[in-house]
Design an enzyme around this catalytic site. Structure first.
Site, short mmCIF file in Angstrom:
data_model
loop_
_atom_site.label_atom_id
_atom_site.label_comp_id
_atom_site.label_asym_id
_atom_site.label_seq_id
_atom_site.Cartn_x
_atom_site.Cartn_y
_atom_site.Cartn_z
N ASP B 344 11.96 9.99 77.20
CA ASP B 344 12.00 9.59 76.40
C ASP B 344 12.50 10.17 75.45
O ASP B 344 13.34 10.91 75.47
CB ASP B 344 10.32 10.18 75.67
CG ASP B 344 10.06 8.80 74.49
OD1 ASP B 344 10.57 8.05 74.20
OD2 ASP B 344 8.87 9.77 73.64
N ASP B 538 6.65 13.03 75.47
CA ASP B 538 5.74 13.95 74.87
C ASP B 538 4.72 13.90 75.00
O ASP B 538 3.34 14.90 74.81
CB ASP B 538 6.18 13.74 73.36
CG ASP B 538 5.63 13.16 72.77
OD1 ASP B 538 4.87 12.40 74.02
OD2 ASP B 538 6.27 12.43 71.72
N ASP B 542 3.24 8.71 74.96
CA ASP B 542 3.48 7.96 76.48
C ASP B 542 3.07 8.03 77.33
O ASP B 542 3.11 8.30 78.88
CB ASP B 542 4.88 9.01 76.61
CG ASP B 542 5.98 9.37 75.64
OD1 ASP B 542 6.02 8.29 75.17
OD2 ASP B 542 5.96 10.15 75.68
#
Lengths: 123, 649
Positions: B344, B538, B542
């Site tokens: 990400d 994190d 997610d």
């Protein structure tokens, strides 16, 4: 003499196969409920007795291991499905608390993965 | 005794038990040494009868721990190492008694040596086992014992386990922080290395969170406790490590199956060996018996059984001390399969603290409208705009009809006008002409900045460029992953140009941009159709992507959500730890395989040698030496697992 030895050996092999791999009824016991907690004792001596314990799903359980064997095989007990591990003292009861939420048959073992016991969780 | 009591006093128990094992060994050794003398020099006073008198105490002192369990197991239709030792030693001992009465050659020294060697092996095993399981014990010892708190306006020192949430704790220089909390007064540098593995002291000031069991280095400060007891980060780490060390790697199931058949098959093999030598080859009973005994005592199921759990214990413990929490044995096998690392962007590759860098248009006008809307948004970019507006002293106006358009922007009515703040594409879709600033917008995007347009009705007021800088270690971390052979992919909601600019800065292979937060999991699943993926996020936004990926790596500075959602949890917020975690997982799994290979090869080669298969080449194994090999095969597996500690990650 040699023929007798051969026959005795074949008999011994047969007995070994039957004794270790044959179908033998294992001991089984159901936990008793006391004040919202189900309790059961497992004797550790050359294996886990009873071999299978039955618990009710969703009720907190206390499994007390009473280790009678000093063999290093039984130093440790592992209950991977319940995230528990313990060093068992000899001749002293040791209680592990678990929360059997999921139904199913869960296997636990000694630290060396040589001896196995079962926890059957039913609704 | 219960789990809690045991945690408090595991050492006492171990000490008592070791003493009896060690004494058994010492006594057995004392009686065995004269037998070794007889083996070498053949002139022990008293002859065979003296050998009987020396071997018997060994059997009585050292033997029962094996005999009792061997017998108890047999009654339960089970067999293990004790069964093999019992059969081996008792065969040698009772045959020798028979031989003594018949005036034949005796083998008392073999029976005594077997018991002594195996006891020696167990003593070593106990020592190494202690080393392998040190990690959790070390973590437990990190906990502070007491805390200086303010109670009724007075400073009192209380035991750390009596702390309550919202207690005000005073921490002086050099003191250990007793629990998790938030600094409310003062500042200091904190050494968190023992909990998170972070090597440099971290600066903490008012509003920052502190972790229990970390050490205050210089300043003095006060903090309010936010978590106590089992809720603290350290308690959660300990719990996680314990669970992981107890968990099973899937390979263990296969090993368990082998263990089930192992001992009975060895017993059968020893009978076959005896018959081949005695019946088929016409060897004397004693010689055939020695081969059979050697087969029984060389076989070692324990080495197989210990191969996986000991390596898992060491690997997981090692990770925990470096801020890499591996949640189960399954994770190790998953990590081995991974070929692509998908990350990400915000908060993982970048710092997650966006700042406004450029403004096009009338700054006050642009910000006064933007702040009114963004004040209600929870998007990280919104925080950057709000913070810049408050620096300029601008206050949000009252708005109505606020709406968040996921992944695009926000809209609402301010002073009777429809205001939109979002991507240029979003504004375009709503009829705003964006040509005025489009070329500058593209330029800013190519500089890795996110461009946000502000429009009233159909008129573009201006553009705000926001940048979330990459983490200082991002480039190094990506390079490390490439060196390990992983393909790297960045997943982001940002537009393609900005995303590509960041990817170029840090060296990412591939960019998947303009992905809505809700589509991240689907994007991971799509990549996974071709290659197994490790997703790094994190843990907060997610969780679905972490769950979909073959391996979910949550980075979250130890937040609860991160701990909950990842297969591997990185306590520190360092991207370098991704490479470390993957390396540790691979190394630990590699060690499991090495241990299993060694344990299998040992048995596969040892048993035929003991059976006398290579006797034609003069390779015959004394049963006592076979016993020594057996005793040390499990020790060698444990030493191999402990050797993992020397691996650099």
């Amino acid at each position: 003499m040699q023929l007798i030895v051969l026959l005795l050996s074949l008999a011994a092999i047969g007995i070994i196969i039957w004794w270790f791999f044959g179908k033998h009824k294992g001991s089984r016991a159901e936990a008793t409920a006391e004040g919202g907690v189900q309790k059961i004792e497992i004797v550790v001596d050359g294996g886990y007795k009873p071999e299978a314990v039955q618990l009710k799903a969703g009720v907190p359980a206390e499994i007390t291991f009473l280790r009678k064997s000093a063999s290093s095989c039984f130093d440790e007990v592992l209950l991977p499905d319940f995230g528990k591990q313990a060093q068992l003292p000899v001749n002293e009861p040791y209680t592990i608390q678990i929360q059997p939420d999921k139904e199913g048959v869960f296997t636990y073992s000694c630290g060396m993965h040589m001896f196995f016991g079962k926890i059957e969780v039913k609704s | 005794m219960s789990e809690a009591a045991m945690t408090a006093a595991p050492r006492g128990f171990k000490k008592r038990f070791s003493l009896s094992l060690r004494w058994s060994f010492v006594i057995s050794l004392l009686f065995t040494l004269p037998l070794v003398y007889e083996m070498i020099f053949h002139n022990l006073p008293g002859g065979d009868f003296a050998q009987f008198l020396l071997a018997t105490p060994v059997m009585l002192v050292g033997g029962p721990r094996f005999f009792k369990n061997g017998w108890a197991a047999l009654k339960n239709h089970k067999a293990n190492m004790d069964t093999l030792i019992t059969v081996g030693t008792l065969t040698a001992y009772f045959y020798s008694i028979y031989a003594l009465t018949q005036g034949l050659f005796v083998y008392f020294e073999i029976a005594a040596l077997l018991v002594t060697f195996i006891l020696l092996g167990q003593v070593f095993e106990e020592i190494t086992k202690g080393r392998a399981s040190q990690a959790v014990e070390k973590l437990l010892h990190l906990q502070a014992k007491d805390a200086l708190v303010v109670r009724d306006s007075k400073e009192v020192r209380i035991p750390a386990n009596e702390l309550q949430i919202d207690d005000v704790v005073i921490v002086k220089p050099g003191e250990k922080i007793p629990t998790d909390g938030t600094v409310i007064e003062g500042s200091s540098y904190i050494d968190e290395s023992l909990v998170t593995g972070e090597s440099r002291p971290v600066h903490k000031e008012v509003g920052d969170s502190v972790i229990g069991a970390s050490i205050n280095t210089a300043g003095s400060f006060r903090f309010k406790t936010t978590k106590v007891g089992s809720e603290t980060l350290l308690a959660q780490i300990i719990d996680l490590v314990k669970q992981a060390q107890t968990s099973q790697a899937p390979i263990q199931k296969f090993v368990d199956k082998i263990s089930h058949y192992f001992v009975p098959i060895v017993l059968i093999l020893s009978i076959v060996t005896f018959n081949v030598w005695y019946v088929l080859l016409g060897a004397p009973v004693a010689a055939a018996l020695l081969f059979a005994v050697a087969v029984v005592v060389i076989a070692c199921p324990c080495a197989l059984g210990l191969a996986t759990p000991t390596a898992l214990m060491v690997g997981v413990g090692m990770g925990a001390r470096r801020g890499v929490l591996i949640k189960s044995g399954q994770v190790l096998e998953d990590a081995r399969a991974v070929k692509t690392v998908v990350m990400d962007k915000t908060g993982t590759i970048t710092l997650g603290q966006p700042v406004v860098t450029d403004i096009l248009g009338n700054e006050d006008e642009v910000f006064s409208y933007a702040v009114s809307l963004e004040n209600l948004s929870e998007h990280p970019l919104a925080r950057a705009i709000v913070s810049r507006a408050s620096e300029r002293g601008l206050k949000p106006d009252k708005i109505s009809d606020f709406k968040a358009h996921e992944g695009k922007g926000v809209s609402g009515s301010v002073k009777g006008q429809v205001v939109r703040v979002g991507t240029l594409q979003f504004l375009k879709e709503n009829g705003v002409t964006v040509d005025k600033h489009s070329s500058q917008g593209r330029r800013l995007q190519s500089e890795a900045k996110t461009v946000v347009g502000v429009a009233t009705d159909k008129k573009l007021l201006g553009i705000i460029a926001i940048q979330d800088a990459p983490k200082p270690d991002a480039k190094e971390a990506i390079a490390a992953l490439h060196k390990q052979g992983y393909r790297t992919v960045m997943l982001t909601g940002d537009n393609q140009t900005t995303a590509e600019a960041i990817a170029q800065q840090v060296g990412i292979d591939e960019v998947i941009a303009e992905v809505m937060p809700t589509d991240k999991a689907a994007a991971v699943a799509k990549i996974q159709e071709q290659t197994p993926v490790a997703f790094v996020g994190d843990g907060i936004n997610d969780a679905p992507a972490l769950a979909v990926a073959r391996l979910g790596i949550a980075m979250g500075s130890g937040t609860d959500v991160a701990i909950e959602s990842g297969d591997i949890v990185l306590v520190r917020n360092s991207l370098m730890d991704v490479s470390r975690a993957l390396r540790l997982s691979r190394k630990t799994f590699g060690r499991i395989k090495l241990n299993l290979f060694w344990a299998s090869i040992y048995n596969l080669i040892g048993i035929p040698i003991a059976a006398g298969v290579f006797a034609w080449a003069g390779l015959i194994l004394n049963p006592a030496l076979a016993g020594l090999a057996m005793a040390f095969s499990s020790v060698s597996v444990m030493v191999s697992s402990i050797a993992l500690l020397r691996t650099k990650i």
